[in-house]
Structure formats: structure tokens, C-alpha cells
Scaffold this active site. Structure first.
Site, PDB file in Angstrom:
ATOM      1  N   GLU A 173      17.051  13.614  32.732  1.00 27.21           N
ATOM      2  CA  GLU A 173      16.230  14.240  31.711  1.00 27.21           C
ATOM      3  C   GLU A 173      16.236  15.748  31.949  1.00 27.21           C
ATOM      4  OE1 GLU A 173      12.098  13.056  31.530  1.00 27.21           O
ATOM      5  OE2 GLU A 173      11.826  14.078  29.628  1.00 27.21           O
ATOM      6  N   GLY A 178       8.485  17.273  39.315  1.00 31.12           N
ATOM      7  CA  GLY A 178       7.661  16.401  40.149  1.00 31.12           C
ATOM      8  C   GLY A 178       8.295  15.055  40.420  1.00 31.12           C
ATOM      9  N   MET A 233      10.551  11.475  38.174  1.00 31.68           N
ATOM     10  CA  MET A 233      11.263  11.056  36.971  1.00 31.68           C
ATOM     11  C   MET A 233      11.175   9.547  36.799  1.00 31.68           C
ATOM     12  SD  MET A 233      12.909  11.984  34.376  1.00 31.68           S
ATOM     13  CE  MET A 233      13.351  10.770  33.169  1.00 31.68           C
ATOM     14  N   GLU A 234      10.855   9.155  35.562  1.00 31.05           N
ATOM     15  CA  GLU A 234      10.512   7.768  35.249  1.00 31.05           C
ATOM     16  C   GLU A 234      11.703   6.881  34.907  1.00 31.05           C
ATOM     17  OE1 GLU A 234       9.739  10.476  33.281  1.00 31.05           O
ATOM     18  OE2 GLU A 234      10.036  10.013  31.165  1.00 31.05           O
ATOM     19  N   ASN A 235      12.909   7.140  35.434  1.00 33.84           N
ATOM     20  CA  ASN A 235      14.080   6.310  35.120  1.00 33.84           C
ATOM     21  C   ASN A 235      13.714   4.825  35.148  1.00 33.84           C
ATOM     22  OD1 ASN A 235      15.603   8.814  35.614  1.00 33.84           O
ATOM     23  ND2 ASN A 235      15.092   8.370  37.752  1.00 33.84           N
ATOM     24  N   HIS A 261       1.523   8.357  36.794  1.00 35.23           N
ATOM     25  CA  HIS A 261       2.164   8.966  35.625  1.00 35.23           C
ATOM     26  C   HIS A 261       3.538   8.335  35.368  1.00 35.23           C
ATOM     27  CE1 HIS A 261       3.082  12.443  32.918  1.00 35.23           C
ATOM     28  NE2 HIS A 261       4.324  12.183  33.306  1.00 35.23           N
ATOM     29  N   GLU A 262       4.366   8.299  36.396  1.00 32.94           N
ATOM     30  CA  GLU A 262       5.721   7.775  36.208  1.00 32.94           C
ATOM     31  C   GLU A 262       5.673   6.283  35.887  1.00 32.94           C
ATOM     32  OE1 GLU A 262       7.653  10.116  35.800  1.00 32.94           O
ATOM     33  OE2 GLU A 262       6.526  11.649  36.871  1.00 32.94           O
ATOM     34  N   HIS A 318       4.798   5.718  32.259  1.00 32.79           N
ATOM     35  CA  HIS A 318       5.920   6.001  31.358  1.00 32.79           C
ATOM     36  C   HIS A 318       6.703   4.736  30.995  1.00 32.79           C
ATOM     37  CE1 HIS A 318       6.173  10.203  30.472  1.00 32.79           C
ATOM     38  NE2 HIS A 318       6.392  10.631  31.697  1.00 32.79           N
ATOM     39  N   GLU A 322       4.946  12.680  26.983  1.00 30.90           N
ATOM     40  CA  GLU A 322       4.304  13.422  28.073  1.00 30.90           C
ATOM     41  C   GLU A 322       2.811  13.637  27.842  1.00 30.90           C
ATOM     42  OE1 GLU A 322       5.620  13.467  30.724  1.00 30.90           O
ATOM     43  OE2 GLU A 322       7.766  13.296  30.326  1.00 30.90           O
TER      44      GLU A 322
HETATM   45  N1  ARG Z   1       9.794  13.087  32.608  1.00 32.16           N
HETATM   46  C1  ARG Z   1       9.460  13.710  33.855  1.00 32.16           C
HETATM   47  C2  ARG Z   1       7.964  13.557  33.977  1.00 32.16           C
HETATM   48  O1  ARG Z   1       7.185  14.114  33.283  1.00 32.16           O
HETATM   49  C3  ARG Z   1       9.840  15.156  33.924  1.00 32.16           C
HETATM   50  C4  ARG Z   1      11.289  15.399  34.130  1.00 32.16           C
HETATM   51  C5  ARG Z   1      11.756  16.647  33.486  1.00 32.16           C
HETATM   52  N2  ARG Z   1      12.839  17.228  34.172  1.00 32.16           N
HETATM   53  C6  ARG Z   1      13.530  18.272  33.704  1.00 32.16           C
HETATM   54  N3  ARG Z   1      14.460  18.762  34.440  1.00 32.16           N
HETATM   55  N4  ARG Z   1      13.276  18.812  32.552  1.00 32.16           N
HETATM   56  O2  ARG Z   1       7.498  12.768  34.711  1.00 32.16           O
HETATM   57 ZN    ZN Z   2       6.062  12.570  32.329  1.00 34.86          ZN
END
Ligand code: ARG
Ligand code: ZN
Length: 883
Positions: A129, A269, A271-273, A305-306, A309, A328
Site C-alpha cells: 500500500e 506504523g 499494514m493490514e495485508n 487497528h490492523e 481492517h 482509514e
Molecule cells: N493501511 C496502513 C494503516 O493504516 C497504512 C499503510 C500506508 N503505507 C504507505 N506507505 N502509504 O494501517
Molecule cells: Zn489503517
């Protein structure tokens, strides 16, 4: 506007140009051969055209890729069948349905951007992302293209015993020459930004969660083996979050396995893969000796948070990046609710509002101001902002206030149900809430399209004869770039009116038959409107914008006694705190004027007495008391000045702290003693509150700079059994001139030099020091062996902290601080443009300062703008500053 040489005029992407994709990708088969120098990626895509009538060219995104071969339905393509350029691969003629096989070579070990596939601590990991997947292979790298992924990873077995990707492990085995492989399959269609791969030598910690429908989910956490003893809190937080989402939103987890990997080099912070979250290790690793209470809270919040998601982001995702707040804003709101439920809701709200008002309000008033759903961008990574995240969460919170808990839940149920498996817009979100509640939110939608912080000007009038109380409210919103005129917003204003005992009066508006006791929500819609309350027996004290029910600035001429009264009595705990903050702001701004005019500074005695009373009160929530005792931050105070004077703010604020400490020394000392720990270390809301209040007392006492207090502080530093108390002491010692400072810093470094996250704290505390020589020290620290420009945590800990967290030293009138930042933006940009763009954003409010500082900051911005080859990330920020 200034002429900017490079990059060759980066393109602006506009929301209004959105078109549905011409082609869809149904399945993706990926095959990775991970090597020591290079990695090859084979991708097999099943593609189909959307429209039968037209046959537009297929344009795949791709960056920093070496193309090795392309085959279409088994036929090797000839050079004339496609065109390659630095950002795309175009196939001129393709059938309606076909299979495309592409082989590319990439260099993860040399990838310092930390976007795409890269290595961290010798392990492979990904960050896709927003647009990192195109740095792995050619693809339709946009969130509205959702495909089913199968991923095979081949690597040296000794070096990379762990091979992970999204979904379920479906095969694994050995190959010759010491390699092994693992094959993963993700049953859920997903956008490319949720793809993840991890390979390395990592320790696994296992746990399990049983969902409410009785399904067993394996929970696997991967950390570097020396961090094994720091995983417990993250795992416990995850399980709490999973249970909470079932209870509060009715959302169950959907795969049989949930994995979290901690890495040291990470741009953001976490990432929600799908099924395989990748985290900055800062938001996973904790034990009492190394992590502060704040770290613990942050970990709990980010883990939640993750996890959240998985529904708000993954099951229902974004149509395009302009809709980023869809996932978000909603997910931040959800994690805020979750954290509020874990401890003190009032304290959580105070922290969130503080953060919002300090940083988001500033963003919304500067050159980067943009709506929660932006209209255009040059580099989407620049739009992972306070506005999209935090203001976005405030919008969802307002909907929560307008709909009430049940109506809101009906709305989110409908939203998840209606859009499961889809890529949708913020408008679809509002529509679902609207439909579930048979409500008209058309005016409310402006919150998504209009930038700027709205201002409410309120006047009140009590009519003793008629027993009526009238609130007249005027709303305005200042112009922002591209939006000179604003339309009125639909704003929920939560209020209460207090009688002379501090009790909430029953509230009945004109035309109503029954009164409501307690907080009630007024809905503002007009530029100007009046609310008349009946049967009000005496002039009440107005408690407005309770729990900060809308992200606005409120102007209301309260008398000081009214503020003292609200501080003591308001049923709304957020507003009690807010009354104290308003008093402090008023006092500090008054003294700032005196300071600027060279007058002697004198602190109001009523304020001192009040602080004393608060210290003596028997309020059980000690964290709440600590927040009341904290003066507004220098950044927040700056928001109230037409021309920001960082020295005056700093000196005045220090003066008040010192005066309070002098006047109330005995009380602070007695409280500090009384709050001494009994029993073993614990980390529960009560103990955290105790530590916070005790350390607040220590902070005030240290303003006196007396040898006894200094040695008490050093004592705490030396003997504390937890990082919270150690950092509280050290953060005071770094300000002083005495020998204790050097001793403590050296002791700390010697003890923790092997622990990178703890050393980050050591960098930050020195960067935040009030001392005059701080910049020199920060410069010296950039040459310290523990400092690495390629590690974002280090950059943020030292350079970020100095430029964004130490206004008095960063804004030194000589401009040296600015020059230092300019140097590092230029050094970092070729390595990691995303983080460089964050750094340069410290200049965003440059036009709010005096002439001299403006010129010095502008000179740095121009110098950066003129540098050949700056990234589009930095270009966008700098050019918007100079526009
Ligand atoms: N989706 C992630 C979160 O809010 C943020 C990752 C965004 N990373 C980036 N390089 N823009 O938990
Ligand atoms: Zn997020």
C-alpha cells in the site's frame, strides 16, 4: 509559481477522472525465487476485458522492474506487440479473455524505498500500500481490481526457514541445492495493495482464538528471535480486539490463520495485508523494562487497528485512493472506541482530541489542507494524513452521535452486508448509514468534500422573566487552497446546561413537550441559528461541544469563574479538562503578550490555587488528573497566534510551570511521595494512572532545578523497574545543566545499546531537550554509529522529533535548524522519498511565522525545489508550500 526543474512535471491525478478499469484480473499466480542479489518473479494472470465492444490497449503499472519475458496464451510476445516505459507496460492488442505470463527481475536488497519487496534485518518483506505492488511485477495496481492470489516462494532453507504469504498454506517441500518452497492460497479476492510476502529467519509464537461461532483461528506472531520475550502484550491485545469486534460490530474473523510479522525497517506504523499483517516492530514489541505505558497503549491500538481492517478495508475496500478515509477514518474510529473500552474513555478522548487539534488543525490551516476525500494528488503516499485518518475518524464519530449507538450499528451492518467483496466509496458508506436509518445525510456529506476547520461563534442570553436561555450559533469555515467559499455543514453539537449545583438541567426546546435531562445533541445546519431552551430557572453554565462532538473551533466568551466552575463540576469529563485547558490557554497567551512587551511575568493566583485543589482532590482516575495538570503544548498554543512566536511561547510556558512548581512545591513533593509504588510492577489502568500522575509531579519539581530534586530524579532513573518511570526521569534530566544529565544518558546508552527501539528513545529525548545546544547535539548524533538514515524509526526519532517536536530549538532565529532539516531532506530523498516528504512537511506552517523566519524557511524550500531529481513525493509538498 516557482520554476521547478524536476521531476519532468509530475502528473496530478484527479478524482473526477476516475473510470472503471477496462480489464479485470481474476486470478494471480505468483512464483518468487528469492536470491542474495536478485529475485525473479513469475506472474501468471487470468485477465478479461470489461467491455465487449471496445478493445482498448492493456496498460499495466510497473516501476523499477527488469522485464525478462512476456507470454500471452503461451505465445512469447515480440517487442513490437508491447511498449515499455519507466512506469508502465502497454499491450496494444489483447483478446477478450487470456492468460498473461510475465517474468521480471527485482533487487530487494538494494530497495531503500521500503515500498514493494525489500529486506529488513536480512529478512524479506513487502509493503504494497498504496502502490508498491507495481514494484514487484507488472499489474493493474489499483484497488478496484480484485483477484484471487496463489503465491509460491522458493528460497534457501537455512537462511529463510520461514516463508509466508496471504491466506492458507497449501503446499510446502524441499528442492535440490538446499532450497525449499511454500505455496499459499488466499481464497478471498483482494486488491494488490493487500498482497504480502515474508521470508526469513524468525521465531514463531503461537496462540489460538475461538470465534463466537466456534471456529478455531491459529494466531502466529513472528519476531526476530532475540525479541521472543516481548511478544505477550501484542498477542493479548489481538485476542481482545478479535473478541471486541464480534461483540461491538458483529464481525468475525474469516480465515483459519492470522499472522503478524514485526520488522525494524518500515515506513509507517503497520499494514493490514490479508491474513498476514506486517508491523513496524515499535508497534509489536514490549516488555516492562523496555516499553513505556504509552508504548503499550500504542501497540494495543495499532494491533486492533490492523485487525479491524479485515472488515473495514479488506472485506470492503476502497474503489480508488481518493476514498482512503473509507477504510482509514472508519478504522481509526473503531480503534479509538476499542481503546476507550479498555481503560478510561475520558482520558482516551482527551488524548485523541489533543492530537487532532495540535496536528490536524494545523494541517487544515496550511498549504497542504485537503478534504477528507481529496480531489487530487501527485503522490498518494502524501495523503496518508492526519486529515484522512483523524478528521476522517471524527466524521464517523459525528455519524455515531447523529444516529446513536443502535442506529449506527444498523448502518454498519447494512454497509458490511451490502458491500462485502466490493471496492466502494465514502459515499457508499454514508448511503448505507442513511438507508438503515431512513435519514437524510446529504448536507452532512460536505464534511468529506470541504477542507478547513469550521469555526463556531456562540453567544448566549438568559431571560429571567421568561425563564428562557438562548444560544445563538454562527458557523464559518476559512478558505483553503482551491476552496475560497464554504457551504454550511451539518454539525452535531452535544451540550448540557449546568445549574448552580453543577447538575445538568432538563432541556426543552421551543415546540417540544418533554425535556431531556443530561447531554443532548443539537443539529446545526444553518450559517446562523438560535436554540431557545424553556423552563430554565436560573442562569446556567453552558457546557458546549461535550466530548468534542465535532472537529471544530469553538468561540464562546465564558467568564473565568464559569470556566473554573465547569472544571470543578461538569458531568462531561472531557469538558472538565477542556475548561482547564481554556483557562491555561488564556493565561499563557496573556503572558506571551507581556513577554513580547518586556513586561515582568506574574502568574494569576486563582490559577495556582486551582491547580493545588486539583492535586489534592480525591479523583480516582489519576491519569485524568495528570491530563488536567498538563499545560497545553507549545504547538497547540501556536495555533492561537496570528504570528507564531516560538520563543515567547516556550519561555512563558516554562515560566508558568516553574511558578506552579515554586508555589506548590510541598504539594507536588507530597503527592510524589504518596504515589510511591507499593507491591510489584503491574500494568493496569490504575497503576498506569498512578505512574502518570507521579511523573507529572516529578516533572514540575524538576522545574526548580534543585540539587535534592535532581538526585531524587536520578534515583528514580536508576532504580525504576519499568521504562515508563525511567523515561519520565531521563526526559527531565536531559534539560538540565548539572552533571546528572551526562551520567544518566551514558548509563542509559550503555545499558540498552543492543536494543534498537530503546535507543530510539535515547535519540528522541536528546532531540527534544530544551538546552541551547540541542541542535549541535542532534547534528553530532546523526554521526553516531546507532543512527541509520535508511531506518525510518531512527530518522523519526532524531530528525523528526527535533523538527516537529521541539519548536523552540527548531525555529532558532538563526535558521540553523532549518538548514539542518533541508540538508537531511536532500540526503534522504534519493533513498526513501516517502519519509523525506514527511520530514519536509515540518516547513508547512512557514507562513505563520515572522518575516525573518519565513524568509529562512522559504529559502530552504526553494533550495530543495531547485535540486535536480527530487522525488515527486517531496516535489508535491514543496511546490504546494511555494504556490
Ligand atoms: N493501511 C496502513 C494503516 O493504516 C497504512 C499503510 C500506508 N503505507 C504507505 N506507505 N502509504 O494501517
Ligand atoms: Zn489503517
Amino acid at each position: 509559481m516557482l520554476e521547478i526543474e524536476s521531476p519532468a512535471s509530475p502528473q496530478t491525478i484527479d478524482l473526477k477522472d476516475y473510470k472503471i478499469p477496462d480489464y479485470y484480473i481474476e486470478t494471480v499466480d505468483l512464483h518468487f525465487e528469492l536470491g542474495e542479489k536478485q529475485t525473479t518473479v513469475r506472474s501468471r494472470l487470468a485477465i478479461s476485458r470489461y467491455s465487449e465492444a471496445k478493445a482498448p490497449p492493456l496498460v499495466l503499472n510497473g516501476e523499477a522492474l527488469e522485464l525478462l519475458s512476456i507470454q500471452l496464451d503461451g505465445q512469447v510476445l515480440d517487442k513490437k506487440d508491447y511498449q515499455q516505459n519507466p512506469e508502465s507496460l502497454t499491450l496494444f492488442q489483447v483478446p477478450e479473455r487470456f492468460t498473461l505470463e510475465i517474468e521480471t527481475r527485482i533487487y530487494p536488497q538494494d530497495n531503500t524505498t521500503l515500498s514493494g519487496l525489500y529486506t529488513s534485518g536480512g529478512n524479506f518483506c513487502t509493503q504494497c500500500e498504496a502502490e508498491g505492488f507495481r514494484r514487484i511485477t507488472y499489474f493493474l495496481d489499483r484497488p478496484d481490481v480484485m483477484a484471487r492470489y496463489t503465491t509460491t516462494i522458493v528460497a534457501d532453507k537455512k537462511k529463510y526457514p520461514v516463508l509466508l504469504s496471504n491466506g492458507n498454506l497449501v503446499a510446502q517441500g524441499e528442492e535440490d541445492n538446499g532450497h525449499h518452497f511454500a505455496k499459499w492460497q488466499d481464497p478471498f479476492p483482494k486488491p494488490s495493495y493487500l498482497f504480502a510476502l515474508v521470508a526469513g529467519d524468525l521465531a514463531r509464537i503461537e496462540d489460538e482464538f475461538v470465534t463466537r461461532s466456534g471456529r478455531k483461528v491459529a494466531l502466529h506472531m513472528y519476531v526476530q528471535s532475540h525479541n521472543r520475550d516481548k511478544r505477550e502484550h501484542a498477542m493479548a491485545s489481538l485476542k481482545r480486539a478479535m473478541a471486541w469486534d464480534e461483540q461491538v460490530y458483529g464481525r468475525e474473523y474469516d480465515l483459519d490463520i492470522y499472522m503478524i510479522v514485526a520488522v525494524d525497517d518500515f515506513n509507517m506504523g503497520a499494514m493490514e495485508n490479508k491474513g498476514l499483517n506486517i508491523f513496524n516492530s515499535k508497534y509489536v514489541l514490549a516488555k516492562p523494562e523496555t516499553a513505556t505505558d504509552t508504548d503499550y497503549e500504542n501497540i494495543e491500538g495499532v494491533i486492533a487497528h490492523e485487525y479491524f481492517h479485515n472488515w473495514s478495508g479488506n472485506r470492503v475496500t476502497c474503489r480508488d485512493w481518493f476514498q482512503l478515509s473509507l477504510k482509514e477514518g472508519f478504522t481509526v474510529f473503531r480503534d479509538q472506541q476499542f481503546s476507550a473500552d479498555q481503560g478510561s474513555p475520558a482520558v482516551k478522548r482527551i488524548q485523541d482530541v489533543n492530537h487532532l487539534r495540535t496536528y490536524q488543525f494545523r494541517e487544515d490551516a496550511g498549504p497542504m489542507a485537503h478534504p477528507v476525500r481529496p480531489e487530487s494528488y501527485v503522490e498518494v503516499n502524501n495523503f496518508y494524513t492526519m486529515t484522512v485518518y483523524e478528521k476522517g475518524a471524527e466524521i464517523v464519530r459525528m455519524l455515531y452521535h447523529l444516529l446513536g449507538p443502535e442506529g449506527f450499528r444498523q448502518g454498519t451492518d447494512l454497509y458490511f452486508d451490502r458491500h462485502d467483496g466490493q471496492a466502494v466509496t465514502t459515499d457508499d458508506f454514508v448511503k448505507a448509514l442513511e438507508d438503515a436509518n431512513a435519514l437524510d445525510l446529504s448536507q452532512f456529506r460536505r464534511w468529506y468534500s470541504q477542507a478547513g476547520t469550521p469555526e463556531l461563534r456562540i453567544s448566549r442570553a438568559y431571560d429571567a422573566e421568561k425563564s428562557t436561555y438562548t444560544l445563538k450559533i454562527k458557523q464559518t469555515c476559512p478558505p483553503t487552497p482551491g476552496q475560497p467559499h464554504k457551504a454550511p455543514l451539518h454539525i452535531p453539537l452535544a451540550i448540557g446546561l449546568l445549574d448552580s449545583q453543577g447538575e445538568d438541567l432538563p432541556l426543552r426546546l421551543a415546540g417540544e413537550t418533554t425535556a431531556v435531562t443530561g447531554t443532548r445533541v443539537l443539529e446545526l445546519r444553518q450559517e446562523e441559528e438560535a436554540f431557545v431552551f424553556h423552563d430554565i430557572p436560573c442562569e446556567p453554565a453552558p457546557s458546549l461541544l461535550r466530548s468534542f462532538s465535532a472537529p471544530v473551533k469553538l468561540y464562546l466568551d465564558l467568564r473565568d469563574e464559569e470556566r473554573y466552575f465547569l472544571l470543578a463540576h461538569d458531568k462531561d469529563r472531557f469538558n472538565r479538562w477542556e475548561a482547564g485547558q481554556q483557562l491555561a490557554v488564556k493565561i499563557i497567551l496573556g503572558l506571551v503578550k507581556d513577554y513580547q512587551q518586556g513586561k515582568p511575568l506574574v502568574l494569576d493566583s486563582a490559577f495556582i490555587e486551582t491547580v493545588g485543589r486539583i492535586l489534592e482532590s480525591d479523583e480516582p482516575d489519576q491519569a485524568f488528573v495528570a491530563h488536567i495538570l498538563a499545560l497545553p503544548s507549545e504547538h497547540y498554543l501556536a495555533e492561537f497566534m496570528a504570528v507564531i512566536d516560538p520563543d515567547a511561547i516556550h519561555e512563558t510556558r516554562c515560566f508558568i510551570r516553574r511558578s506552579l512548581a515554586k508555589a506548590l512545591q510541598e504539594l507536588f513533593a507530597a503527592t510524589y511521595q504518596a504515589l510511591t509504588k507499593t507491591g510489584a510492577y503491574r500494568r493496569d489502568p490504575k497503576e498506569m494512572g498512578r505512574r502518570k500522575l507521579r511523573n507529572t509531579c516529578l516533572g514540575y519539581l524538576m522545574e526548580l532545578d534543585e540539587p535534592d530534586i535532581r538526585s531524587q530524579c536520578l534515583q528514580q532513573f536508576n532504580h525504576a523497574d519499568n521504562m515508563t518511570d525511567v523515561i519520565a526521569a531521563l526526559s527531565r534530566l536531559v534539560d538540565i545543566e548539572g552533571p546528572e544529565r551526562k551520567i544518566a544518558l551514558q548509563t542509559f546508552y550503555d545499558k540498552w545499546q543492543e536494543d534498537s527501539l530503546v535507543i530510539d528513545k535515547w535519540f528522541t529525548l536528546q532531540a527534544l531537550s530544551r538546552r541551547q545546544d540541542t541542535l549541535a547535539r542532534v547534528q553530532e548524533l546523526t554521526h553516531h554509529p546507532a543512527f541509520k538514515l535508511t531506518n525510518p524509526n531512527k530518522v523519526r526519532a532524531l530528525i523528526g522529533a527535533f523538527s516537529q517536536g521541539n519548536p523552540a530549538r527548531f525555529h532558532d532565529p538563526s535558521g540553523k535548524g532549518y538548514g539542518f532539516l533541508g540538508d537531511y531532506v536532500l540526503k534522504l530523498d534519493p533513498l526513501n522519498p516517502q519519509v523525506a516528504a514527511r520530514l519536509v512537511s515540518a516547513f508547512n506552517p512557514w507562513q505563520r511565522y515572522d518575516q525573518n523566519r519565513q524568509e529562512l524557511m522559504k529559502a530552504q524550500l526553494e533550495r530543495i525545489a531547485k535540486t535536480p531529481q527530487i522525488s515527486k513525493d517531496v516535489y508535491e509538498i514543496v511546490s504546494k508550500n511555494l504556490a
